[in-house]
Design an enzyme around this catalytic site. Structure first.
Site, PDB file in Angstrom:
ATOM      1  CG  HIS A 116     -20.512  39.050  -9.676  1.00 29.66           C
ATOM      2  ND1 HIS A 116     -20.343  40.297 -10.075  1.00 29.66           N
ATOM      3  CD2 HIS A 116     -20.928  39.255  -8.177  1.00 29.66           C
ATOM      4  CE1 HIS A 116     -20.779  41.180  -8.829  1.00 29.66           C
ATOM      5  NE2 HIS A 116     -21.029  40.500  -7.801  1.00 29.66           N
ATOM      6  CG  ASN A 153      -1.313   1.477   1.419  1.00 30.82           C
ATOM      7  OD1 ASN A 153      -2.019   1.861   0.505  1.00 30.82           O
ATOM      8  ND2 ASN A 153      -1.637   1.603   2.654  1.00 30.82           N
TER       9      ASN A 153
END
Ligand code: M6R
Length: 608
Positions: free
Chosen positions: A504, A100
């Site tokens: 906006h 891992n």
């Protein structure tokens, strides 16, 4: 980011490995595999996809033996296919390895091995380690692993077995988690404790860089110099039940419903009368002396809790605070100095980007606090102090109870630091403490009452392609988190926006079928957000409102209304996010999504 598990004992190893891998599937589920020793060689079985595919493979093609290693993969090097699945086997067919993490210098090592004539089957970094170990093998696997480790760069937890030494597994870790389970006449290893709980509660957290030899008879540990070290065996209080679904259809739903309890746990012992008590963290006014700015570092959902954390810390401590995506911070050439206090936020405590950003600030002399859920994980271990959120294991990939407990943690931290610095009055502190006390019951009532409204809403909008979430100030991050939840488990595109920003640009998206979730609980910005909703309604947009009980204006405006209990403004993100978690959940289940394991994701992101 993957899950690893190992077993040595008298049971059939595959049974133990499959049980362990089931508990670790949250770490990745691209493929799964086992390698089992039976005294006459190594038997490897692999399957692409979920663990059930490996179980099918083992039914057709069993692997018998009492020593084995198993792996569940989240692909990093090489696509998810059979050859890239772990365990990987060395060129001589004798050594098998699970891993891992990432071997950063694997290319350099691979070239070296290629020059020596070694042939590779997979595209993985892990196969390089298998061959390197085989090349260096001298009849003693432990000594070989120790020798080869010196050549590896990166982060890894690995477990290795060799058919010439069929009674032991050698394991080690650097930067990736690894825990050893201690049994009677049998021993275990895994990436995480739940994988071991069916068999033992006695665990050893392997220290960084150390090696473990796991046999039937016992576990021997060695430091980086190969000197034997004493094992500290601890009894975990984690229960298997806590790692199970307890009757819920998905872990995520269970974890959403665990929030009242989780929040009680987060505040337990940390509020006394009308005061916040963070003495367990060892925080003192002296320790904070000279702090002139705060930086919060986190990723994903933890980043959004950090955004709320900024508002809280600035409100109660008046220290300028900025929140950074850890993955951006690392490469932004940040200005770091000893006047900086860093708060690293992480459910897992293993997120690679956050961990790396932490290393950078530590090297620059900053003081560090972790807000973390997993005891003993890497991020707390690297920090000066930790506020554990105590949410219990979170298995669903979508973070829920970890988020709300992080928010509660930030409330405690902000008011606690504010008081140490004499910037919070007694009255102010008492107001927040009272609010915190009421919180678990309020979340409970919300879960009991609002599910019907949320389910209706999910049914109505499950087929749209886009969602907008808007909020302001404390609930701007709630909008981002609500959108993230929907995206990650339903695969519907969603955006979290500051309400005031709609005009906006994004307002252009609004038309008759475009849904906006507006988070407008009572508080300083409620009226402003109501105005934003009116702008959307004027353009015939559909609005789902999350507002405080009894808000008549919201009731009139909303196409769907979801009400939350009245609370202190600073605590409103904790309540407001709960219906959004459920909205994402019910949308995803109605679409038939794999809620606990959404595609392309994994629970713990231990790679950059
Ligand atoms: O374990 P961490 O809190 O450090 O994880 C950070 C993110 O990977 C995580 O929050 C992710 O965004 C979740 N899947 C969101 O639900």
């Amino acid at each position: 980011m993957c899950g690893i598990v190992g077993y040595v004992g008298s049971r059939e190893a595959t049974e133990v490995l499959i049980e362990g891998l089931r508990r670790l599937e949250y770490r990745g589920y691209d493929s799964a595999g086992v390698a089992v020793l039976n005294g006459s060689g190594v038997q490897v079985r692999k399957a692409v996809g979920r663990l059930s595919a490996l179980e099918d493979e083992l039914r057709t093609n069993p692997a018998k033996g009492g020593v084995g290693i198993g792996h569940t993969r989240w692909a990093t090097h090489g696509v998810p296919n059979l050859v890239n699945s772990h365990p990987h086997v060395s060129y001589d067919g004798k050594l098998s390895i699970i891993h891992n993490g990432i071997i950063e210098n694997y290319r350099e090592l691979k070239n070296e091995l290629l020059e020596q004539g070694v042939q590779f089957k997979s595209d993985t970094d892990t196969e390089v380690v298998a061959h390197l170990l085989a090349k260096n093998y001298d009849g003693d696997l432990l000594a070989t692993v120790h020798k080869v480790l010196k050549r590896l760069r990166g982060a890894y937890a690995i477990a290795v077995c060799h058919s010439d030494e069929p009674n032991r597994i050698i394991a080690t870790r650097v930067g990736s988690p690894l825990v050893i389970g201690v049994g009677e006449g049998e021993n275990f290893l895994a990436s995480d404790v739940p994988a071991l709980l069916k068999y033992t509660r006695k665990v050893i957290f392997l220290a960084e860089g150390c090696l473990a030899e796991v046999t039937r008879e016992g576990v021997r540990l060695f430091n980086t110099e190969m000197q034997p070290i004493e094992a500290t065996v601890t009894e975990t209080d984690l229960t298997l039940d806590a790692a199970e679904k307890e009757g819920y259809e998905h872990f995520m739903l269970k974890e959403v419903h665990e929030q009242p309890h989780a929040l009680s746990e987060t505040i337990r012992g940390r509020i006394e009368g009308e005061r916040i008590d963070l003495s367990e963290l060892g925080l003192t006014a002296d320790m904070l002396h000279g702090v002139n700015r705060i930086a919060i570092l986190a990723c994903g959902t933890s980043l959004y809790s950090g955004m709320v954390g900024k508002y809280l810390l600035e409100r109660f401590t008046r220290i300028p605070t900025e929140t950074w995506s850890a993955s951006e911070f690392r490469y932004a050439d940040p200005v770091i100095d000893p006047g900086m206090l860093v708060v690293a936020v992480s459910q897992s405590g293993e997120t690679a980007d956050t961990l790396e950003a932490l290393r950078i600030v530590k090297a620059g002399g900053a003081r560090t606090i972790a807000v973390c859920n997993v005891m003993g994980s890497s991020i707390p271990r690297h920090c000066d102090a930790t506020l554990y959120t105590r949410a219990g294991p979170e298995i669903g990939v979508a973070s829920t109870k970890a988020y709300t407990t992080q928010l509660a943690g930030f409330v405690l931290l902000a008011v606690g630091i504010g008081r140490l610095l004499n910037r919070v009055s007694d009255v102010e502190e008492a107001r927040i403490v009272q609010g915190l006390r009421e919180l678990p019951a309020q979340v409970k009532s919300l879960l009991d009452e609002d599910i019907v409204a949320v389910k209706r809403c999910a049914k109505r909008y499950k087929d749209v392609f886009n969602f907008m979430y808007i909020g302001r100030h404390f609930n701007y991050p709630t909008a981002m988190e609500g959108a993230l939840k929907l995206k990650e488990i339903s695969y519907i595109h969603a955006e979290g926006y500051a309400g005031g920003e709609m005009k906006h640009g994004p307002l252009a998206l609004v038309e008759g079928t475009f849904p906006t979730i507006a988070i407008a609980p009572q508080g300083k910005t409620r009226e402003k957000l109501i105005s934003n909703v009116q702008e959307i309604k004027a353009r015939k947009g559909v609005v789902v409102m999350v507002s405080t009980h009894g808000d008549e204006e919201a009731r009139e405006l909303a196409d769907y209304l979801i009400e939350i209990p009245a609370c202190e403004e600073e605590l409103s993100p904790i309540l407001a996010v709960v219906p959004l978690q459920l909205l994402a959940y019910y949308t995803a289940t109605q679409l038939g999504r794999d809620v606990d394991k959404p595609r392309n994701l994994a629970k713990s992101v231990t790679v950059e």
